[in-house]
Design a protein around this motif. Structure first.
Motif, short mmCIF file in Angstrom:
data_model
loop_
_atom_site.label_atom_id
_atom_site.label_comp_id
_atom_site.label_asym_id
_atom_site.label_seq_id
_atom_site.Cartn_x
_atom_site.Cartn_y
_atom_site.Cartn_z
N HIS A 77 -6.71 -8.35 1.29
CA HIS A 77 -6.05 -7.21 0.65
C HIS A 77 -6.36 -7.19 -0.85
O HIS A 77 -6.72 -6.14 -1.39
N ARG A 78 -6.21 -8.31 -1.50
CA ARG A 78 -6.52 -8.36 -2.93
C ARG A 78 -8.01 -8.12 -3.16
O ARG A 78 -8.42 -7.54 -4.17
N LYS A 79 -8.85 -8.52 -2.21
CA LYS A 79 -10.30 -8.42 -2.35
C LYS A 79 -10.88 -7.24 -1.57
O LYS A 79 -11.98 -7.30 -1.08
N ALA A 80 -10.15 -6.15 -1.50
CA ALA A 80 -10.58 -5.02 -0.67
C ALA A 80 -11.59 -4.10 -1.33
O ALA A 80 -12.22 -3.30 -0.65
N SER A 81 -11.77 -4.19 -2.64
CA SER A 81 -12.65 -3.25 -3.35
C SER A 81 -14.12 -3.65 -3.23
O SER A 81 -14.46 -4.75 -2.80
N ILE A 82 -15.00 -2.76 -3.68
CA ILE A 82 -16.45 -3.04 -3.62
C ILE A 82 -16.83 -4.17 -4.57
O ILE A 82 -17.89 -4.78 -4.42
N PHE A 83 -15.97 -4.48 -5.53
CA PHE A 83 -16.26 -5.53 -6.50
C PHE A 83 -15.88 -6.92 -5.99
O PHE A 83 -16.31 -7.93 -6.54
N GLN A 140 -9.17 -2.67 -9.79
CA GLN A 140 -10.17 -2.81 -8.73
C GLN A 140 -10.41 -4.28 -8.36
O GLN A 140 -10.66 -4.59 -7.19
N THR A 141 -10.33 -5.17 -9.31
CA THR A 141 -10.65 -6.58 -9.03
C THR A 141 -9.42 -7.43 -8.71
O THR A 141 -9.53 -8.43 -8.00
N GLN A 142 -8.25 -7.03 -9.20
CA GLN A 142 -7.05 -7.84 -9.00
C GLN A 142 -5.95 -7.15 -8.20
O GLN A 142 -5.06 -7.81 -7.67
N GLU A 143 -6.01 -5.81 -8.13
CA GLU A 143 -4.89 -5.06 -7.58
C GLU A 143 -5.30 -4.03 -6.54
O GLU A 143 -4.60 -3.03 -6.35
N ALA A 144 -6.43 -4.22 -5.88
CA ALA A 144 -6.93 -3.19 -4.96
C ALA A 144 -5.85 -2.71 -4.00
O ALA A 144 -5.60 -1.51 -3.85
N ILE A 145 -5.21 -3.64 -3.33
CA ILE A 145 -4.03 -3.34 -2.50
C ILE A 145 -2.94 -4.29 -3.01
O ILE A 145 -2.92 -5.46 -2.65
N SER A 146 -2.08 -3.81 -3.85
CA SER A 146 -1.14 -4.69 -4.57
C SER A 146 0.11 -4.99 -3.76
O SER A 146 0.42 -4.32 -2.77
N CYS A 162 -7.47 3.56 1.54
CA CYS A 162 -7.11 2.28 2.15
C CYS A 162 -7.64 1.08 1.38
O CYS A 162 -7.01 0.03 1.37
N HIS A 163 -8.80 1.20 0.76
CA HIS A 163 -9.41 0.05 0.10
C HIS A 163 -8.90 -0.18 -1.32
O HIS A 163 -8.86 -1.31 -1.79
N THR A 164 -8.51 0.89 -2.03
CA THR A 164 -7.96 0.72 -3.38
C THR A 164 -6.82 1.71 -3.64
O THR A 164 -6.88 2.49 -4.58
N PRO A 165 -5.77 1.69 -2.83
CA PRO A 165 -4.68 2.67 -3.00
C PRO A 165 -3.88 2.49 -4.28
O PRO A 165 -3.12 3.38 -4.66
N THR A 166 -4.03 1.34 -4.93
CA THR A 166 -3.32 1.10 -6.18
C THR A 166 -3.97 1.82 -7.36
O THR A 166 -3.34 2.03 -8.39
N ALA A 226 -15.24 10.67 -8.75
CA ALA A 226 -14.30 9.59 -8.41
C ALA A 226 -15.07 8.38 -7.90
O ALA A 226 -15.25 8.20 -6.69
N LEU A 227 -15.55 7.59 -8.83
CA LEU A 227 -16.24 6.35 -8.49
C LEU A 227 -15.45 5.17 -9.03
O LEU A 227 -14.93 5.24 -10.15
N PRO A 228 -15.32 4.09 -8.28
CA PRO A 228 -14.57 2.94 -8.75
C PRO A 228 -15.23 2.28 -9.97
O PRO A 228 -16.44 2.15 -10.02
N GLU A 229 -14.40 1.90 -10.93
CA GLU A 229 -14.87 1.19 -12.11
C GLU A 229 -14.38 -0.25 -12.06
O GLU A 229 -13.28 -0.52 -11.58
N GLN A 230 -15.19 -1.15 -12.55
CA GLN A 230 -14.84 -2.57 -12.47
C GLN A 230 -13.78 -2.90 -13.52
O GLN A 230 -14.06 -3.39 -14.61
#
Length: 386
Positions: A41-47, A98-104, A72-76, A90-94
Motif C-alpha cells: 500500500h505504501r509502495k503502490a506508486s510508480i516510484f 507519491q513515495t511515502q503516502e501513495a495509499i495512506s 487506486c494506486h495514489t488516492p492520497t 495529470a502525471l505523478p511527480e516524485q
C-alpha cells in the motif's frame, strides 16, 4: 504515565495540515506504522513499485499525460486526482505523497462506503475532520469515541481509551467485513468491458472470513502505545508479492500413491481464485530423490492469460481469456504423474509462483529486478513412498 503524557503533548502540537501524513500515526502506532511502511500500500506508486512502473511506461494513457491509475494506486494525491477530474495534465511527480503516502493510513481509515460501478468501484470518503473508522466489537455502537480514562471495578482500575489526536467511529459495518477493500480490489474492466481481474464479492461479506481476516490477520503485539493490547491487525497486507507466508495456510497439498503412478492434490481454501493478477504464474514442481539421483518431473503451470484473437496482449488491449487453468476458489485440483514410485523414494513437492510471468520480464523492462524474477515458494514438503 510520563511517557504517555509526553506522546499526547507531541500529538496535540501537530498541525492539522499534517493529518494525512502517515508519519503522524507513528507516535501512537509504531508497530502498525512499521508494517505499513514496508507494505504494498505504501509502495503502490510508480516510484516505489517497479512492476507498476513497467506497466505504466507502456500504457497509452502515459502519452496522453493522464495517470488513470491514480484512483487506486495514489488516492492520497488529491492534486493529481483533481487534475484528472478536470481533464488537465495529470502525471505523478516524485514527491513525498507519491513515495511515502501513495495509499495512506488516513485514506483507508476514512473510507465510509463503496459505490458499485461496472468498470471499477469507487471509495466514498468521510468528510468528518479527524474521525477515523476502525473495528472493535466491544465498542461497535460508538461513532465518536474520544480519548479518556475508563474506570472499572468501583474506581479501582483505570486505563486509557480512544485517541488524543482523533475520534474513532466503530460503527461502520464495512470495517467488520471486507467491503471497505472493494473500492479497489473488487474488479477492474478495460475499455473493451473485459474483466482484467475480479474477486467474488461474497467473499468480502462475511464477518467471520473476509479480505481483512485473511490479508490482515491478527498477530501478537499491541495496536497502540496508549493502551496496550495483546494483538493487532497486521498492516503489512499479505498478498501475492508481499508477506505471502501468512497466506500459505490457505493452500493444502497432499500426495496419494497408487500401484503404478501417484497424484498430487492442491486445495485452494481461499474464497477467490488462487491468483487474480494476470501477471502471476503459479507452478508445481515435483522431484523424486532415489538413492543418489534426483529425477525432476514435468513442472505444472497455472495461469490466467488474457489477450485478443487467441494471443496474449497487454491488459488495455485484451478482450478475452487466452488460457485460464488457475486453481479456482475452494477447488481441489488433482495432478496425475505417470511415474511408478519405489520403496524409500523421497518425493519433494514444491508449490510457488512468479510475481511476474517470466515471459513478461523483458517486455516490462524488469531484467534487473530480482524480486520480479524470483520464484516464491509457498509450500515445500517431502513425502516418502511406502
Amino acid at each position: 504515565m510520563k511517557i504517555i503524557l509526553s506522546i499526547i503533548f507531541i500529538i496535540l502540537s501537530i498541525q492539522a495540515s499534517e493529518l494525512v501524513d502517515s508519519n503522524t500515526c507513528k507516535a501512537c502506532h509504531p508497530t502498525i506504522y512499521s508494517e505499513f511502511y514496508d507494505s504494498s500500500h505504501r509502495k503502490a506508486s510508480i516510484f516505489e513499485n517497479k512492476v507498476h512502473k513497467g506497466m505504466w511506461d507502456l500504457h497509452p494513457d502515459k502519452q496522453k499525460e493522464s495517470y488513470t491509475c491514480a484512483q487506486c494506486h495514489t488516492p492520497t494525491d488529491l492534486e493529481l486526482l483533481k487534475n484528472l477530474d478536470e481533464n488537465k495534465k495529470a502525471l505523478p511527480e516524485q514527491n513525498n505523497i507519491q513515495t511515502q503516502e501513495a495509499i495512506s493510513c488516513a485514506y483507508c481509515h476514512s473510507i465510509k462506503d463503496v459505490e458499485s460501478h461496472g468498470k471499477l468501484n469507487k471509495n466514498v470518503s468521510s468528510l468528518k475532520d479527524k474521525v477515523f473508522y476502525s473495528a472493535n466489537e466491544e465498542h461497535r455502537d460508538q461513532k465518536d469515541k474520544e480519548f479518556k480514562d475508563e474506570v472499572s471495578l468501583f474506581g479501582m482500575m483505570k486505563e486509557k481509551s480512544g485517541s488524543p489526536f482523533h475520534k474513532i467511529d466503530y460503527s461502520n459495518d464495512n470495517f467488520y467485513t471486507g467491503k471497505m477493500c472493494m473500492g479497489c480490489h473488487s474488479h477492474m474492466q478495460n475499455d473493451n468491458n473485459f474483466d482484467l481481474c475480479r474477486v467474488e464479492e461474497k467473499g468480502s461479506s462475511s464477518e467471520e472470513t473476509n479480505c481483512i481476516s485473511c490479508h490482515m490477520p491478527k498477530i501478537a503485539g499491541t495496536a497502540t502505545s496508549i493502551k496496550i493490547t495483546k494483538e493487532h491487525r497486521y498492516h503489512g497486507f499479505a498478498n501475492g508479492s508481499k508477506n505471502q507466508e501468512l497466506l500459505a495456510k490457505y493452500i493444502n497439498i497432499d500426495l496419494k500413491e497408487n500401484s503404478n503412478n501417484f497424484e498430487v492434490s492442491i486445495k485452494n481454501e481461499a474464497s477467490h481464485n488462487l491468483f487474480l493478477q494476470p501477471l502471476r504464474l503459479a507452478q508445481l514442481k515435483v522431484n523424486i530423490l532415489r538413492d543418489d539421483k534426483t529425477i525432476a518431473l514435468e513442472t505444472q503451470s497455472f495461469a490466467r492469460i488474457i489477450g485478443k484473437d487467441g494471443k496474449a496482449t497487454m491488459p488495455w488491449l485484451a478482450d478475452s481469456e487466452v488460457k485460464n487453468n488457475m486453481i479456482k476458489a475452494n477447488e481441489k485440483r488433482v495432478i496425475n504423474y505417470d511415474f511408478k514410485l519405489q520403496t524409500n523414494d523421497k518425493i519433494e513437492v514444491i508449490f510457488g509462483y512468479y510475481t511476474v510471468n517470466p515471459k513478461m520480464i523483458e517486455k516490462l523492462n524488469l531484467q534487473d529486478d530480482e524480486e520480479s524474477k524470483k520464484f516464491n515458494i509457498l509450500f515445500s514438503k517431502y513425502f516418502y513412498a511406502k
